[in-house]
Design a protein around this motif. Structure first.
Motif, short mmCIF file in Angstrom:
data_model
loop_
_atom_site.label_atom_id
_atom_site.label_comp_id
_atom_site.label_asym_id
_atom_site.label_seq_id
_atom_site.Cartn_x
_atom_site.Cartn_y
_atom_site.Cartn_z
N GLU A 64 0.83 -1.21 0.00
CA GLU A 64 0.00 0.00 0.00
C GLU A 64 0.87 1.26 0.00
OE1 GLU A 64 -2.67 -0.51 3.26
OE2 GLU A 64 -3.75 -2.15 2.27
N GLU A 65 1.97 1.25 0.75
CA GLU A 65 2.89 2.40 0.77
C GLU A 65 3.45 2.66 -0.63
OE1 GLU A 65 6.00 1.67 3.58
OE2 GLU A 65 4.62 1.63 5.29
N ILE A 66 3.90 1.59 -1.28
CA ILE A 66 4.47 1.73 -2.62
C ILE A 66 3.41 2.20 -3.61
CG2 ILE A 66 5.49 0.46 -4.56
CD1 ILE A 66 6.90 -1.30 -2.43
N ARG A 67 2.21 1.63 -3.54
CA ARG A 67 1.13 2.04 -4.44
C ARG A 67 0.80 3.52 -4.26
NH1 ARG A 67 -3.48 -1.20 -3.20
NH2 ARG A 67 -3.84 0.30 -1.56
N GLU A 71 1.21 6.55 -7.00
CA GLU A 71 0.10 7.41 -7.38
C GLU A 71 0.42 8.88 -7.15
OE1 GLU A 71 -3.24 5.92 -5.16
OE2 GLU A 71 -3.57 4.26 -6.54
N ASN A 72 1.17 9.18 -6.09
CA ASN A 72 1.52 10.57 -5.76
C ASN A 72 2.73 11.07 -6.53
OD1 ASN A 72 -0.57 10.61 -3.89
ND2 ASN A 72 0.76 9.93 -2.22
N GLY A 73 3.44 10.17 -7.19
CA GLY A 73 4.64 10.55 -7.92
C GLY A 73 5.84 10.77 -7.01
N THR A 74 5.80 10.19 -5.81
CA THR A 74 6.90 10.38 -4.85
C THR A 74 7.75 9.13 -4.68
OG1 THR A 74 5.43 9.77 -3.02
CG2 THR A 74 5.62 12.12 -3.55
N TYR A 75 7.51 8.09 -5.48
CA TYR A 75 8.29 6.86 -5.37
C TYR A 75 9.65 7.10 -5.99
CZ TYR A 75 9.49 1.91 -5.49
OH TYR A 75 10.11 0.71 -5.29
N PRO A 76 10.74 6.87 -5.21
CA PRO A 76 12.08 7.11 -5.75
C PRO A 76 12.42 6.08 -6.83
CG PRO A 76 12.23 6.10 -3.59
CD PRO A 76 10.76 6.37 -3.85
N GLN A 77 12.91 6.58 -7.96
CA GLN A 77 13.25 5.69 -9.07
C GLN A 77 14.70 5.89 -9.47
OE1 GLN A 77 10.53 6.48 -12.22
NE2 GLN A 77 8.74 6.14 -10.96
N ASP A 78 15.41 4.79 -9.60
CA ASP A 78 16.79 4.81 -10.07
C ASP A 78 16.77 4.16 -11.45
OD1 ASP A 78 19.46 4.52 -10.63
OD2 ASP A 78 19.96 3.53 -8.73
N SER A 79 16.75 4.99 -12.50
CA SER A 79 16.60 4.47 -13.86
C SER A 79 17.75 3.53 -14.25
CB SER A 79 16.46 5.60 -14.86
OG SER A 79 17.57 6.46 -14.81
#
Length: 97
Positions: A64-67, A71-79
């Motif tokens: 749920e935290e990740i989802r 949705e909020n666009g705050t998930y850290p992404q390392d391309s």
């Protein structure tokens, strides 16, 4: 839906029977026919609910935290890390030997 040798869909066809007669006809003519079975969505939904019921509450909280972060666009992404993992998975599935 039927897919021909070129990979294009030619339409939706309903199958009847068990296919045993087709298998015998295929064996005698030497031509093969591919078939696809589609499980109805109610069955898949039921399986998913059973799997969710078996999950630990801690795991559900993390999901749920990740989802929410996605949705909020705050998930850290390392391309770079994502790309590396995609390539590693592709190589594991189809080794170059």
């Amino acid at each position: 839906m039927r897919v021909n040798n070129s990979g294009t869909a030619t339409g939706i066809h309903k199958s009847s029977g068990t296919g045993k007669a087709k298998d015998k006809a295929t064996a005698s003519t030497g031509k093969s026919r591919d078939s696809v079975q589609v499980t109805d969505s109610a069955s898949l939904r039921e399986k998913a609910q059973v799997m969710l019921a078996d999950m630990s509450p801690v795991r559900m909280e993390r999901i749920e935290e990740i989802r929410d972060a996605l949705e909020n666009g705050t998930y850290p992404q390392d391309s770079h890390k994502v790309a590396t993992q995609i390539v590693a998975n592709a190589l594991a599935e189809h080794p170059w030997s």
